[in-house]
Design an enzyme around this catalytic site. Structure first.
Site, mmCIF file in Angstrom:
data_model
loop_
_atom_site.group_PDB
_atom_site.id
_atom_site.type_symbol
_atom_site.label_atom_id
_atom_site.label_comp_id
_atom_site.label_asym_id
_atom_site.label_seq_id
_atom_site.Cartn_x
_atom_site.Cartn_y
_atom_site.Cartn_z
ATOM 1 N N HIS A 290 0.798 -1.239 0.000
ATOM 2 C CA HIS A 290 0.000 0.000 0.000
ATOM 3 C C HIS A 290 0.823 1.278 0.000
ATOM 4 C CE1 HIS A 290 0.049 1.324 4.358
ATOM 5 N NE2 HIS A 290 0.465 0.074 4.524
ATOM 6 N N CYS B 211 -0.496 16.219 19.763
ATOM 7 C CA CYS B 211 -1.952 16.286 19.770
ATOM 8 C C CYS B 211 -2.574 15.331 18.764
ATOM 9 C CB CYS B 211 -2.419 17.698 19.453
ATOM 10 S SG CYS B 211 -2.409 18.752 20.896
ATOM 11 N N THR C 10 -3.293 -19.512 3.468
ATOM 12 C CA THR C 10 -3.691 -19.471 2.065
ATOM 13 C C THR C 10 -3.308 -18.131 1.459
ATOM 14 O OG1 THR C 10 -5.500 -20.994 2.462
ATOM 15 C CG2 THR C 10 -5.691 -19.571 0.525
HETATM 16 C C1 LIG Z 1 8.946 2.300 7.484
HETATM 17 C C2 LIG Z 1 7.697 1.494 7.659
HETATM 18 N N1 LIG Z 1 7.768 0.242 8.097
HETATM 19 C C3 LIG Z 1 6.668 -0.516 8.268
HETATM 20 C C4 LIG Z 1 5.411 -0.028 7.996
HETATM 21 C C5 LIG Z 1 4.212 -0.913 8.209
HETATM 22 O O1 LIG Z 1 3.758 -1.381 6.971
HETATM 23 P P1 LIG Z 1 2.388 -2.165 6.830
HETATM 24 O O2 LIG Z 1 1.328 -1.129 6.901
HETATM 25 O O3 LIG Z 1 2.462 -2.793 5.474
HETATM 26 O O4 LIG Z 1 2.301 -3.174 7.908
HETATM 27 C C6 LIG Z 1 5.292 1.279 7.528
HETATM 28 C C7 LIG Z 1 3.969 1.868 7.255
HETATM 29 O O5 LIG Z 1 3.277 2.392 8.096
HETATM 30 C C8 LIG Z 1 6.457 2.060 7.357
HETATM 31 O O6 LIG Z 1 6.381 3.306 6.922
#
Ligand SMILES: Cc1ncc(COP(=O)(O)O)c(C=O)c1O
Lengths: 147, 406
Positions: B203, B328, B242
């Protein structure tokens, strides 16, 4: 996080932004919070000879809820006497602005700011009357000596 | 222009239409289980998975067999760190990392420490980079793994992967990199950089959420990880469950598109970032860039706007979707630990905003955003007691504040 309409209103149209002369005898200034904590509020009141707060100003560094809380505080203290202003509680601010739990500290800070401004004003009043007292004191001392 | 404008590409990215198109058949008639060996539905799914595996591998200079699909980078990091700590327990129980890592690295490391391992956190400089000489000093005979991210998610700072990998190789220590933010954004080659394990996520590269991968080196040396999820023995036993075929297909296409477009995108995004930074600087005084000026992700701009609190600022530009290092905005009530680690004081950390630009950001959006930011910062500075004091020449560091306990 979604903000309540009242927070948004105060944020977008803050009441009483600005400064009063902090050295004036009828002005009380309260500065609370710290930059490291993410909020600093400065609230100022101007009290007339009847003991009524006739003007109030604020400036705030902080989140929207902090800005709204201080804006509301200036609105509420205006027209009140010093004693009445001391009765304003943070829970009233929480209720009026519908603040969520994580933002309750903003209302606490606003209450602290009101109290600090009132305390500063009262300190100035005492200092002023002490200046008069000290004249009496001298004469009292003189009397003692004479006695 | 459609608002709000999305400027939070380090948080997540929209799915590319081309990725979605490629995925759709695998939700419909091509729904087979890739582990079904006895019929066409299974074969079709397996073929799609293997095709995607190759697409992922090519992007990072790996071989297909070295890719293990996971639910995302969090799981990939867990598998790498805990899997290595467990597998190489006899060899040693010392790991090395840095305080600017994502929580998905820091928390597994903490778990490893609780289980009796030891972790050295390297210092980072004011840009967020570790020094290779510090790493060299921290290595011990019992060190089994070095884990350092490719690019930081908050401040965009890049680590010198090739130099780190070279040192690790020379010392016979495995090197893992959380490349979630780096893959598809900067050139990464596991061979040239001496990377043994690498985490990535769909993502962040215009693919779907809930899919990612761990690269596990198969030669020079052959790296083995203890599985953290046991079951049917999928993914050569390293990750049972799976396979998420539509997700995997999407990840594959996302990697392919990122590879094809990487050079052009790097130029375009760097241009947009510099444009935004120039506009902010010409419109405002007392703003500070967090992270490195050049060794950073093309699409990341992290700025502190002195005297204006981050969440308050975001509220004033509600047609921009950005994120803030201010307390915040987070549940913890602490400002960003990354900014703290690079020596940004809490006062300035509270004023920081991260702008993330990406594939669908246009020049017009950047111009609009910069204008919005300038207006909002000016308005809030007029309301800020700190700005007034600073302009009066008061040194805010010398003021006795009354921090509250709430
Ligand atoms: C540097 C880093 N590592 C790990 C993650 C976690 O990734 P995921 O959302 O695919 O578990 C993120 C995203 O939030 C990230 O920016």
């Amino acid at each position: 996080m979604a903000y309540s309409d009242k927070v948004l209103d105060h944020y977008n149209h803050p009441r009483n932004i600005g400064s009063l002369d902090k050295n004036a005898a009828d002005v009380g200034t309260g500065v609370v919070g710290a930059p490291e904590c993410g909020d600093v509020m400065r609230l100022q009141i101007k009290v007339n000879e009847k003991g009524v707060i006739e003007d109030a100003k604020f400036k705030t560094f902080g989140c929207g809820s902090a800005i709204a809380s201080s804006s509301l505080a200036t609105e509420w203290v205006k027209g009140r006497t010093v004693e009445q202003a001391l009765k304003i509680r943070n829970v009233d601010i929480v209720e009026e602005l519908a603040l969520p739990p994580v933002k309750v500290h903003c209302s606490v800070l606003a209450e602290d700011a009101i109290r600090a401004a009132l305390a500063d004003y009262q300190k100035k009043q005492v200092a002023a009357s002490c200046a008069v007292d000290s004249g009496d004191g001298n004469s009292a001392e003189a009397t003692t000596k004479a006695g | 222009m459609k608002t709000p404008i999305y400027l939070d590409y380090q948080a997540t990215t929209p799915l590319d239409e081309r990725v979605l198109e490629a995925m759709l058949p695998y939700f419909r008639d091509k729904f087979g289980n890739a582990a079904s060996r006895n019929h066409a539905f299974g074969w079709e799914a397996e073929k799609a998975v293997e095709n995607a595996r190759a697409q992922v591998a090519v992007l990072i200079g790996a071989e297909s067999k070295e890719i293990v699909f996971t639910s995302g980078a969090t799981e990939a990091n867990n598998l790498a760190l805990k899997g290595i700590a467990e597998m190489y327990r006899e060899k040693g129980r010392h790991l090395i990392s840095a305080p600017t890592e994502h929580k998905a690295v820091l928390d597994p490391l903490q778990r490893i420490e609780q289980d009796g391992g030891s972790v050295t956190m390297l210092p980072v400089d004011k840009f967020g980079q570790v020094k290779v000489s510090d790493l060299e000093q921290a290595l011990r005979p019992e060190t089994v793994l070095v884990s350092l991210m490719a690019a930081n998610n908050e401040i965009g700072t890049l680590h010198p992967l090739a130099a780190i990998g070279k040192l690790c190789k020379a010392r016979g220590v495995l090197f893992h990199t959380d490349a979630t933010q780096g893959v598809g954004k900067i050139p990464i080659d596991v061979e040239a950089m001496g990377i043994d394990l690498l985490s990535l996520s769909g993502h962040k590269i215009y693919g779907p959420k809930g899919i990612g991968a761990l690269y596990v080196r198969r030669r020079n040396p052959r790296v083995r990880v203890s599985p953290q999820i046991d079951g049917g023995g999928h993914e050569r036993g390293m990750r049972s469950g799976t396979l998420n075929v539509p997700g995997i297909v999407g990840l594959g296409v996302a990697c392919e598109l990122a590879r094809i477009e990487l050079d052009a995108e790097t130029l375009r995004l760097t241009g947009l970032r510099e444009r935004m930074w120039a506009k902010l600087r010409s419109g405002l005084d007392e703003i500070h860039l967090n992270g490195h000026a050049t060794e950073r992700l093309p699409g990341n701009l992290n700025v502190s706007f002195a005297y204006v609190e981050g969440e308050g600022l975001m509220m004033g530009m509600s047609d921009l979707a950005v994120s803030s290092g201010s307390a915040c905005t987070s549940a913890s009530l602490e400002p960003s630990y990354v900014l703290k680690a690079i020596g940004v004081g809490d006062d300035l950390a509270h004023t920081s905003i991260r702008f993330g630009i990406g594939r669908f950001t246009t020049e017009a959006e950047v111009d609009f955003a910069a204008e919005r930011v300038v207006i909002a910062v000016k308005r809030l500075r007029d309301m800020s007691p700190l700005y007034e004091m600073a302009k009066e020449g008061i040194d805010l560091k010398e003021v006795k504040w009354s921090p509250t306990e709430h």
